[in-house]
Motif scaffolding. Structure first.
Motif: not given
Ligand SMILES: [Mg+2]
Ligand SMILES: Nc1ncnc2c1ncn2[C@@H]1O[C@H](COP(=O)(O)OP(=O)(O)OP(=O)(O)O)[C@@H](O)[C@H]1O
Lengths: 237, 325
Positions: A42-44, A84-86, A160-163
């Motif tokens: 997903k993040s990729t 981004p993620e994190g 949005l990466d895992e908000p």
């Molecule tokens: Mg990810």
């Protein structure tokens, strides 16, 4: 023609074949969600869209223009912002500086100031902490800051990466309400979530990714009702 | 009392030179996380460039226009700025993402190259093409571009009316230019959008690029600014001493090393830390020289380094690294 068109996208990290031919469309004005388990890619996918990783093959088109080979900072100027993620807030900068950095590409000062007011209305907690170093914010507050910062770029497409990662259920509710709100005001959103339940509830369309491949895609409410998704991602059945 | 005042003034003057050089180390470290070993050579070339400019324009100690110091200062800052840009572009940028040891070794290579290019004088092969390097292999005396009469000269102690405190124009120049440049840098880093972008890149370059910041451009600007500040230090150093050692002389490396110590003492990567560290190193060195022994001045500096590393390894103004949540 969709606002974002990804076709047969492959990404390698050295020997790791992280994306193995992803295709997806994000229609203008919609919320599209991409769900899948850890390490699915997903993040990729978002990193490839934002220009942080170079695809080994395939195409990414945004508003009719190809993004492959375009540098990350230029993609932002074309209208794609990512939280981004994190979270990635700049811990050494104040909350206000983080927001200003979000608007780095913009020259319409008046517009930036009024947008800043708007996001601070969305996230009143940030307003109280404008002069505070963002490294001292709680995890939830940092997540709010990351979203607010991405909004200040006034993007056409928001990634949005895992908000909701690591947030208390109430805050997750708030964040999702805000995501819907942003979308109603005209921003197209590509949302990555592990919280499939919330994501499918908010989105128009959904894609399910497993080990680098899209295995299902449909309208979000259809996916939410499908047996496969209910078993694998909603913990039902 | 006289000794105290004189040592303080010398300390601040020398210290502000260390601070100017330390800023280049610390800014590059802050952004690329590597020690630019070639930085002391940029400082050395800054001194030599300003000397070359004087020669080219025919400035001598006896005969020079009033604005000569400004021309030599800005000229050598511009030349070193261009040099810093080129070094980053040709030597370091291709190694972006390579293991840090590769970059470090390259920096040492660049350093040796600059030292030796500076030494060339009458290379036969190059001379055939009309290329002559102005520096040569021997020390050179530098024309003083300022009056050499003290601006102020006074006795503090009525018991010793012949022990005078002298305030020379060159000291005012050194301290004035150094503090002006540091104030400008402070404003740039903490008061402008570019400075904010630099701080963001130094924290996390990838995320900074997601904000639309052109990281390569920020890196280039950092090298240009750091090198120009080192050049200013080089020019001021030449004016203060009125002579320059040849380019491969170990003294340059020692000066660079002390400036690097200043950066570490202040907290490497921290702009205000480099300024504070530079002043501190200068004061420690000059007070040690005045009250203990002149021969041991290097010892004081490196002892200070050891003490700081023992008790506050992140440097005086450095923060213990905050883990990202
Ligand atoms: Mg990810
Ligand atoms: N920099 C990297 N180097 C090598 N492999 C990587 C790198 N980044 C990701 N991978 C691998 O690529 C695959 C996809 O990773 P990705 O981060 O896209 O997963 P994800 O779907 O976002 O997972 P999560 O839900 O845990 O965030 C994983 O197998 C991961 O180990």
């Amino acid at each position: 023609m969709a606002l974002l068109e990804v076709r047969d996208l492959h990404v390698h990290y050295g020997a790791v074949h992280a994306l193995q031919g992803i295709s997806l469309d994000v229609e203008e004005g919609q919320i599209v969600t991409l769900i899948g388990s850890n390490g699915a890619g997903k993040s990729t996918t978002l990193r490839a869209i934002s220009g942080l990783v170079r695809p080994s093959s395939g195409s990414i088109k945004f508003a009719g223009r190809h993004l492959e080979g375009v540098k990350a900072h230029e993609i932002v100027r074309m209208g794609i912002a990512q939280s981004p993620e994190g979270r990635g807030v700049f811990a050494n900068l104040t909350v206000d500086d983080n927001l200003e950095i979000g608007a780095y590409t913009r020259t319409d000062r008046a517009g930036v100031l009024s947008d800043k007011e708007r996001v601070l209305d969305l996230f009143p907690r940030l307003r109280e902490r404008l002069r505070q170093l963002s490294g001292t914010l709680s995890g939830g507050e940092q997540q709010m800051l990351a979203i607010a910062r991405a909004l200040l770029a006034r993007p056409k497409l928001l990634l949005l990466d895992e908000p909701s990662l690591g947030l208390a259920p109430q805050i997750v509710q708030t964040i999702f309400a805000i995501i819907r709100d942003i979308n109603k005001q005209g921003t197209t959103i590509l949302l990555i979530e592990q919280n499939a339940h919330m994501a499918l509830g908010a989105a128009h369309m959904g894609y399910v990714i497993e080990v680098g491949q899209i295995v299902l895609h449909d309208e979000a409410r259809v996916l939410a009702a499908s047996d496969e998704v209910r078993k694998a991602y909603l913990g039902v059945g | 009392m006289t000794k105290l005042l004189q040592a303080s003034m010398d300390g601040v003057a020398v210290g502000s030179l260390y601070a100017l050089i330390a800023l280049g180390y610390t800014m590059v470290y802050g952004i690329l996380k590597f020690i630019n070993f070639a930085h002391s050579d940029v400082f050395m070339l800054g001194a030599w460039f300003s000397f070359a400019i004087c020669g080219f324009l025919g400035y001598t100690t006896a005969d020079h226009p009033v604005y000569a110091a400004l021309v030599a200062l800005i000229g050598s800052m511009a030349m070193c700025g261009a040099l810093g840009f080129t070094i980053e572009r040709l030597a370091y940028r291709p190694l972006r993402g390579a293991p840090r040891i590769n970059v470090l070794i390259t920096a040492i290579g660049v350093s040796l190259l600059l030292e030796n290019v500076g030494q060339l004088n009458s290379n036969k092969f190059l001379a055939e093409y009309g290329i002559k390097f102005p520096f040569g292999t021997r020390p050179t005396s530098v024309p003083l571009l300022l009056p050499d009469q003290p601006l102020l000269s006074f006795a503090l102690d009525s018991a010793h009316p012949n022990t005078l405190v002298n305030v020379l124009p060159v000291d005012v120049l050194v301290i004035g230019v150094a503090f002006t440049l540091m104030a400008l840098l402070q404003y740039l880093v903490f008061g402008t959008s570019l400075g904010r972008a630099m701080r963001a890149v130094s924290y996390d370059a990838k995320t900074a690029s997601l904000m639309g910041i052109d990281v390569d451009r920020v890196v280039s600007i950092t090298f240009v600014i750091g090198s120009a500040l080192a050049a200013a230090a080089g020019f001021l150093y030449g004016q203060k001493l009125q002579s320059l050692r040849q380019s491969a002389d170990g003294l340059w490396v020692l000066l660079g090393l002390k400036a690097f110590v200043a950066a570490v003492v202040g907290g490497v990567g921290n702009v205000r830390g480099a300024m504070a560290g530079g002043l501190m190193i200068g004061l420690v060195e000059q007070f040690g020289a005045a009250y203990l022994s002149t021969n041991l001045r290097d010892l004081y500096v490196f002892s200070l380094l050891i003490v700081v590393l023992l008790f506050k390894p992140e440097g005086l103004l450095g923060k213990a690294v905050v883990e990202k949540v």
